[in-house]
Design an enzyme around this catalytic site. Structure first.
Site, PDB file in Angstrom:
ATOM      1  N   ARG A  56       0.859  -1.185   0.000  1.00 23.90           N
ATOM      2  CA  ARG A  56       0.000   0.000   0.000  1.00 23.90           C
ATOM      3  C   ARG A  56       0.899   1.239   0.000  1.00 23.90           C
ATOM      4  O   ARG A  56       2.062   1.144   0.414  1.00 23.90           O
ATOM      5  CB  ARG A  56      -0.853   0.019   1.287  1.00 23.90           C
ATOM      6  N   ARG A 149      -9.984   4.016   5.691  1.00 22.16           N
ATOM      7  CA  ARG A 149      -8.556   3.763   5.472  1.00 22.16           C
ATOM      8  C   ARG A 149      -8.200   3.861   3.994  1.00 22.16           C
ATOM      9  O   ARG A 149      -7.055   4.132   3.644  1.00 22.16           O
ATOM     10  CB  ARG A 149      -8.187   2.377   6.044  1.00 22.16           C
ATOM     11  N   ARG A 160     -12.691  -8.867   3.382  1.00 26.46           N
ATOM     12  CA  ARG A 160     -12.211  -8.589   4.740  1.00 26.46           C
ATOM     13  C   ARG A 160     -13.356  -8.568   5.747  1.00 26.46           C
ATOM     14  O   ARG A 160     -13.228  -9.052   6.864  1.00 26.46           O
ATOM     15  CB  ARG A 160     -11.442  -7.267   4.765  1.00 26.46           C
TER      16      ARG A 160
HETATM   17  N1  LIG Z   1      -1.215 -16.306   9.106  1.00 33.03           N
HETATM   18  C1  LIG Z   1      -0.651 -15.122   8.867  1.00 33.03           C
HETATM   19  N2  LIG Z   1      -1.409 -14.038   8.769  1.00 33.03           N
HETATM   20  C2  LIG Z   1      -0.786 -12.859   8.535  1.00 33.03           C
HETATM   21  C3  LIG Z   1       0.611 -12.738   8.390  1.00 33.03           C
HETATM   22  N3  LIG Z   1       0.911 -11.438   8.158  1.00 33.03           N
HETATM   23  C4  LIG Z   1      -0.245 -10.771   8.185  1.00 33.03           C
HETATM   24  N4  LIG Z   1      -1.278 -11.611   8.414  1.00 33.03           N
HETATM   25  C5  LIG Z   1      -2.712 -11.315   8.538  1.00 33.03           C
HETATM   26  O1  LIG Z   1      -3.254 -11.114   7.255  1.00 33.03           O
HETATM   27  C6  LIG Z   1      -4.383 -10.270   7.366  1.00 33.03           C
HETATM   28  C7  LIG Z   1      -4.328  -9.197   6.292  1.00 33.03           C
HETATM   29  O2  LIG Z   1      -3.237  -8.347   6.522  1.00 33.03           O
HETATM   30  P1  LIG Z   1      -3.058  -7.038   5.632  1.00 33.03           P
HETATM   31  O3  LIG Z   1      -3.139  -7.373   4.196  1.00 33.03           O
HETATM   32  O4  LIG Z   1      -1.829  -6.327   6.099  1.00 33.03           O
HETATM   33  O5  LIG Z   1      -4.381  -6.194   5.923  1.00 33.03           O
HETATM   34  P2  LIG Z   1      -4.944  -5.426   7.211  1.00 33.03           P
HETATM   35  O6  LIG Z   1      -4.945  -6.378   8.358  1.00 33.03           O
HETATM   36  O7  LIG Z   1      -6.298  -5.019   6.789  1.00 33.03           O
HETATM   37  O8  LIG Z   1      -4.027  -4.251   7.449  1.00 33.03           O
HETATM   38  C8  LIG Z   1      -4.389  -9.737   8.787  1.00 33.03           C
HETATM   39  O9  LIG Z   1      -5.341 -10.484   9.536  1.00 33.03           O
HETATM   40  C9  LIG Z   1      -3.000 -10.030   9.281  1.00 33.03           C
HETATM   41  O10 LIG Z   1      -2.969 -10.251  10.678  1.00 33.03           O
HETATM   42  C10 LIG Z   1       1.384 -13.930   8.506  1.00 33.03           C
HETATM   43  O11 LIG Z   1       2.600 -13.959   8.395  1.00 33.03           O
HETATM   44  N5  LIG Z   1       0.706 -15.079   8.741  1.00 33.03           N
HETATM   45  N1  LIG Z   2      -9.492   3.584  18.027  1.00 34.92           N
HETATM   46  C1  LIG Z   2      -9.598   4.016  16.779  1.00 34.92           C
HETATM   47  N2  LIG Z   2     -10.467   4.982  16.465  1.00 34.92           N
HETATM   48  C2  LIG Z   2     -10.594   5.399  15.187  1.00 34.92           C
HETATM   49  N3  LIG Z   2      -9.887   4.945  14.145  1.00 34.92           N
HETATM   50  C3  LIG Z   2      -8.990   3.965  14.399  1.00 34.92           C
HETATM   51  C4  LIG Z   2      -8.799   3.458  15.708  1.00 34.92           C
HETATM   52  N4  LIG Z   2      -7.846   2.498  15.650  1.00 34.92           N
HETATM   53  C5  LIG Z   2      -7.464   2.412  14.365  1.00 34.92           C
HETATM   54  N5  LIG Z   2      -8.136   3.290  13.598  1.00 34.92           N
HETATM   55  C6  LIG Z   2      -8.037   3.471  12.146  1.00 34.92           C
HETATM   56  O1  LIG Z   2      -8.735   2.354  11.585  1.00 34.92           O
HETATM   57  C7  LIG Z   2      -8.063   1.876  10.417  1.00 34.92           C
HETATM   58  C8  LIG Z   2      -7.712   0.407  10.608  1.00 34.92           C
HETATM   59  O2  LIG Z   2      -6.652   0.307  11.554  1.00 34.92           O
HETATM   60  P1  LIG Z   2      -5.373  -0.611  11.264  1.00 34.92           P
HETATM   61  O3  LIG Z   2      -4.396  -0.324  12.347  1.00 34.92           O
HETATM   62  O4  LIG Z   2      -4.928  -0.438   9.853  1.00 34.92           O
HETATM   63  O5  LIG Z   2      -6.032  -2.062  11.467  1.00 34.92           O
HETATM   64  P2  LIG Z   2      -5.443  -3.528  11.235  1.00 34.92           P
HETATM   65  O6  LIG Z   2      -3.953  -3.433  11.259  1.00 34.92           O
HETATM   66  O7  LIG Z   2      -6.003  -4.329  12.358  1.00 34.92           O
HETATM   67  O8  LIG Z   2      -5.983  -3.971   9.903  1.00 34.92           O
HETATM   68  C9  LIG Z   2      -6.851   2.779  10.197  1.00 34.92           C
HETATM   69  O9  LIG Z   2      -7.170   3.762   9.225  1.00 34.92           O
HETATM   70  C10 LIG Z   2      -6.633   3.416  11.573  1.00 34.92           C
HETATM   71  O10 LIG Z   2      -6.064   4.695  11.462  1.00 34.92           O
END
Ligand SMILES: Nc1nc2c(ncn2[C@@H]2O[C@H](COP(=O)(O)OP(=O)(O)O)[C@@H](O)[C@H]2O)c(=O)[nH]1
Ligand SMILES: Nc1ncnc2c1ncn2[C@@H]1O[C@H](COP(=O)(O)OP(=O)(O)O)[C@@H](O)[C@H]1O
Length: 211
Positions: A56, A149, A160
């Site tokens: 991203r 986001r 998701r």
């Molecule tokens: N099993 C597994 N899940 C992962 C790993 N890295 C990231 N994830 C999971 O993959 C999912 C998607 O991650 P990402 O594409 O970064 O999207 P986001 O969680 O929406 O920011 C999330 O639930 C992460 O916790 C990994 O190494 N192993």
């Molecule tokens: N407590 C909160 N209140 C409002 N927005 C939040 C909060 N925590 C996270 N966010 C926002 O929500 C979105 C998802 O958070 P993120 O950290 O990317 O989630 P994840 O890593 O679990 O996918 C991001 O844009 C983040 O800035």
């Protein structure tokens, strides 16, 4: 009794206990982890996973993820280089042995951000982490955060959200997670996270001060 003693001794030798963060996409895992690593520089180290999804804007190769092709990732999995791997929302994700070893070699608390398949798989390994689930206050709030986001297409957003329902149920399963944090107000959730990890943080700080 002896088993418990030896497993503790072994964990102590391997360095501080790793911490697994799991929970629905959009729950705020990355936000909370980044805050934690910034405040406690030199205490935590992130296990950089591999993924086949595209970076991203703002994400860095080797820092947020190792971005690889399916072919490269599959070959590495077949070579036994991964502790666990999973397919999430149509992309491959996985934790390499090297990613965890790189953090443990520095005696830092290794943070893993993994989905529920990863949690299930890690439970069968000897990593012995602390398991924390980060949950949103509601599905509606989660959807709004994910939309705001602006990282997802409508299709990947829907995938998701679908996965999030299952992850939210998984978060309630008994004997899976040691701690559940609801990320409603960010400062409050972060305060709870620090409290949850206080003992681990103090242990690492003491060791680094005495060495
Ligand atoms: N099993 C597994 N899940 C992962 C790993 N890295 C990231 N994830 C999971 O993959 C999912 C998607 O991650 P990402 O594409 O970064 O999207 P986001 O969680 O929406 O920011 C999330 O639930 C992460 O916790 C990994 O190494 N192993
Ligand atoms: N407590 C909160 N209140 C409002 N927005 C939040 C909060 N925590 C996270 N966010 C926002 O929500 C979105 C998802 O958070 P993120 O950290 O990317 O989630 P994840 O890593 O679990 O996918 C991001 O844009 C983040 O800035």
């Amino acid at each position: 009794m002896y088993m418990r003693y030896f497993s503790r001794l072994f964990s102590a030798m391997a360095g501080p206990r790793p911490v697994v963060f799991s929970g629905p996409s959009g729950a705020g895992k990355s936000t909370l982890l980044k805050k934690l690593m910034k405040e406690y520089d030199g205490v935590f180290g992130f296990s950089v996973s591999h993924t086949t999804r595209n970076p991203r804007p703002g994400e860095e190769n080797g820092k947020d993820y190792h971005y690889v092709t399916r072919e490269v990732m599959q070959k590495a999995i077949d070579n036994g280089e991964f502790i666990e791997s999973a397919v999430f929302s149509g992309n491959m994700y996985g934790t390499s042995k090297a990613a965890v070893q790189a953090v443990q070699a520095k005696n830092l608390i290794c943070i893993l951000d993994i989905d529920m398949q990863g949690v299930r798989n890690i439970k069968n390994k000897d990593l012995n982490p602390l398991y924390i689930t980060i949950q949103p206050p509601s599905m509606a709030v989660l959807e709004k955060r994910l939309r705001d986001r602006k990282t997802e297409t409508e299709e990947s957003l829907q995938k998701r959200l679908h996965a999030a329902q299952v992850e939210m149920e998984f978060g309630k399963e008994p004997n899976v997670f040691d701690f559940l944090i609801i990320n409603d107000n960010l400062d409050e959730a972060y305060g709870q996270l620090k409290e949850t990890l206080r003992e681990e943080i103090n242990t690492v700080k003491k060791v680094s001060m005495s060495s």
